[in-house]
Design a protein around this motif. Structure first.
Motif, short mmCIF file in Angstrom:
data_model
loop_
_atom_site.label_atom_id
_atom_site.label_comp_id
_atom_site.label_asym_id
_atom_site.label_seq_id
_atom_site.Cartn_x
_atom_site.Cartn_y
_atom_site.Cartn_z
N ASP A 45 -10.19 1.12 3.66
CA ASP A 45 -8.82 1.21 3.14
C ASP A 45 -8.82 2.19 1.99
O ASP A 45 -9.49 1.96 0.97
CB ASP A 45 -8.36 -0.17 2.62
CG ASP A 45 -7.66 -1.00 3.69
OD1 ASP A 45 -7.07 -0.41 4.60
OD2 ASP A 45 -7.72 -2.23 3.59
N TYR B 285 0.85 -1.19 0.00
CA TYR B 285 0.00 0.00 0.00
C TYR B 285 0.89 1.25 0.00
O TYR B 285 1.84 1.34 0.78
CB TYR B 285 -0.92 -0.01 1.23
CG TYR B 285 -1.96 -1.09 1.19
CD1 TYR B 285 -3.27 -0.81 0.84
CD2 TYR B 285 -1.64 -2.41 1.48
CE1 TYR B 285 -4.25 -1.79 0.79
CE2 TYR B 285 -2.60 -3.42 1.43
CZ TYR B 285 -3.90 -3.10 1.09
OH TYR B 285 -4.86 -4.08 1.03
N TYR B 286 0.53 2.22 -0.86
CA TYR B 286 1.33 3.43 -1.03
C TYR B 286 0.45 4.67 -1.04
O TYR B 286 -0.73 4.62 -1.41
CB TYR B 286 2.08 3.39 -2.37
CG TYR B 286 3.21 2.41 -2.45
CD1 TYR B 286 4.51 2.78 -2.09
CD2 TYR B 286 3.00 1.11 -2.92
CE1 TYR B 286 5.56 1.87 -2.19
CE2 TYR B 286 4.03 0.21 -3.02
CZ TYR B 286 5.32 0.59 -2.65
OH TYR B 286 6.35 -0.31 -2.74
N ASP B 287 1.06 5.81 -0.68
CA ASP B 287 0.42 7.12 -0.84
C ASP B 287 1.30 8.00 -1.71
O ASP B 287 2.53 7.88 -1.69
CB ASP B 287 0.21 7.80 0.52
CG ASP B 287 -1.01 7.28 1.26
OD1 ASP B 287 -1.93 6.76 0.59
OD2 ASP B 287 -1.04 7.38 2.49
N PRO C 126 -5.66 3.90 0.62
CA PRO C 126 -4.36 4.38 0.18
C PRO C 126 -4.50 4.93 -1.23
O PRO C 126 -5.47 4.63 -1.93
CB PRO C 126 -3.49 3.11 0.20
CG PRO C 126 -4.47 2.04 -0.14
CD PRO C 126 -5.75 2.44 0.54
N ARG D 220 3.24 2.51 2.89
CA ARG D 220 2.40 2.57 4.09
C ARG D 220 2.26 1.23 4.80
O ARG D 220 2.32 1.16 6.02
CB ARG D 220 1.00 3.10 3.73
CG ARG D 220 0.99 4.52 3.22
CD ARG D 220 1.57 5.49 4.23
NE ARG D 220 1.45 6.88 3.79
CZ ARG D 220 2.14 7.88 4.32
NH1 ARG D 220 3.01 7.64 5.30
NH2 ARG D 220 1.98 9.11 3.88
#
Length: 427
Positions: free
Chosen positions: A156, A75-77, A158, A202
């Protein structure tokens, strides 16, 4: 068991679950594996649809696609700066090139197969909301929300999610470290960029699926030790992913608009509660709740259900309202068979079990053309009409497998086609 005290498969699952450079080093140190096949020099030979995996994956004797044994969700931002008005800035062309370079580096490093690596990258509604333009009507991507009265999952959201899958745990771990900027190469191939150059990592979630794999990991909360059958590919003891009960990749593909060739993805993080499932319910009760009471009464399921071939046999079950009245039980597959379009399933499952949080769990990953198709399938799974037909069937009790799981998190994502997968604009 090997002389080193742990089976290779159990070690692989543990290494993927732990992650990091030390787990990768331990995986590589064990040795004894064939080289991982590399990807093509000409990347135009790869499918334009990110989710087009089936042609590259093995099948069993009945034509059922076997998904890879090991899975990672990353998971990334996108931590953009904000304008004077407080709005998040949008990705630059340089940012898009960095993301595309990182993904292409993986494609050159690993063959598009279960022996190599298959992967997708998707984006949430929250990611697209940074733009002034809205998503086109051809994309159905609502924010995640509870889908049953007894649910209270955390959403969720992200900006981006990467799904990596392979039979080779060292491929997953090396690809993860490369994307996170901790390795300059992957499978001895240069990484021209890393996602960490643009995106902020994340969270990671892990899992596995395959005959005998859950039985090797029954030393966690949520499942009684020694209870999972040795031939079961999933913690609940039965096979899933029957070809006739899966939507085709064509059916789940978006057919028009700027994201034609893409799809939507739903991911639920689910905790399993299998003490009663194995210690109180009989084998017959488990078959009835997973498939339908008729399957149990007629002894249609042998072992984990491999004898069923290419279909679960849910089409041969009575209407689930009838089973509720007559048997006081309604089956999971029996309910889900109601969610079809012109007789065909509308959802393609690529879910897998997990020991995240040191407990038995399930990451339910599904692909569909519209998120509303997942919602429709989940509503069928709720079995509200069956509960109205019989006092023995409750909101969760005797209502398929609902009482044995708790949905902790839900997320919805758009998987663009490959040419538009790097930090896409809404239009």
């Amino acid at each position: 068991m090997t002389e080193r005290g742990i089976s290779r498969r159990a070690f692989a699952k543990a290494a993927v679950a732990i992650g990091g450079t030390s787990a990768l080093a331990a995986c590589l140190d064990r040795g004894g594996s064939e080289p991982i096949p590399s990807g093509p020099d000409d990347l135009s030979t790869l499918p334009s649809r990110q989710h087009a995996w089936n042609e590259s994956l093995p099948t069993d004797d009945h034509g059922n696609v076997r998904t890879p044994y090991h899975h990672l969700l990353l998971y990334y931002d996108y931590d953009a700066e904000t304008t004077d008005a407080g709005d998040a800035t949008t990705p630059t062309e340089g940012d898009r090139k960095t993301v595309e370079d990182a993904l292409r580096s993986l494609e050159r490093a690993y063959e598009h197969s279960s022996d190599g690596l298959v992967f997708t990258i998707g984006y949430s509604r929250r990611y697209f909301d940074r733009y002034d333009d809205s998503l086109p009507e051809s994309v159905d991507l609502p924010r995640p929300e509870p889908l049953a009265p007894f649910e209270d999952p955390e959403p969720d959201e992200p900006d981006a999610i990467v799904h990596l899958a392979s039979d080779r745990p060292e491929a997953l771990l090396e690809a993860e470290e490369a994307l996170r900027g901790n390795r300059e190469t992957a499978n001895d191939s240069e990484m021209r960029a890393a996602l960490s150059n643009v995106l902020t990592f994340r969270e990671r979630r892990t899992g596995f699926i395959g005959d005998g794999m859950p039985a090797e990991r029954d030393d966690v909360d949520g499942v009684p030790g020694g209870s999972v059958p040795d031939d079961a590919p999933m913690y609940m003891g039965f096979k899933s992913g029957f070809r006739a009960n899966q939507a085709t990749e064509d059916l789940v593909t978006i057919q028009s608009g700027p994201f034609e060739g893409g799809t939507t993805q739903h991911v639920s993080k689910i905790h399993l509660h299998l003490d009663q499932w194995y210690e109180q319910d009989s084998r017959s009760q488990r078959v009835g709740k997973m498939f339908c009471p008729a399957h149990a009464a007629e002894d249609r399921v042998e072992g984990a259900g491999h004898n069923l071939g290419a279909a679960s046999g849910a089409s041969a079950c009575p209407a689930h309202a009838d089973s509720a009245r007559e048997s006081g039980v309604v089956g999971h597959a029996q309910k889900n068979a109601a969610a079809r379009e012109d007789g065909s399933p509308i959802m393609l499952r690529r879910d897998f079990d997990s020991t995240d949080d040191d407990r038995a769990g399930l990451h339910f990953l599904a692909l569909q053309r519209d998120i509303s198709d997942f919602v429709e399938t989940r509503e069928a799974m709720n079995g509200a009409d069956a509960a109205e037909e019989s006092g023995a069937v409750g909101t969760r009790l005797n209502n398929g497998i609902l009482e044995y799981m708790t949905v902790r998190r839900r997320g919805n994502y758009l998987l663009p086609p490959r040419p538009k997968r790097a930090l896409p604009r809404p239009r």
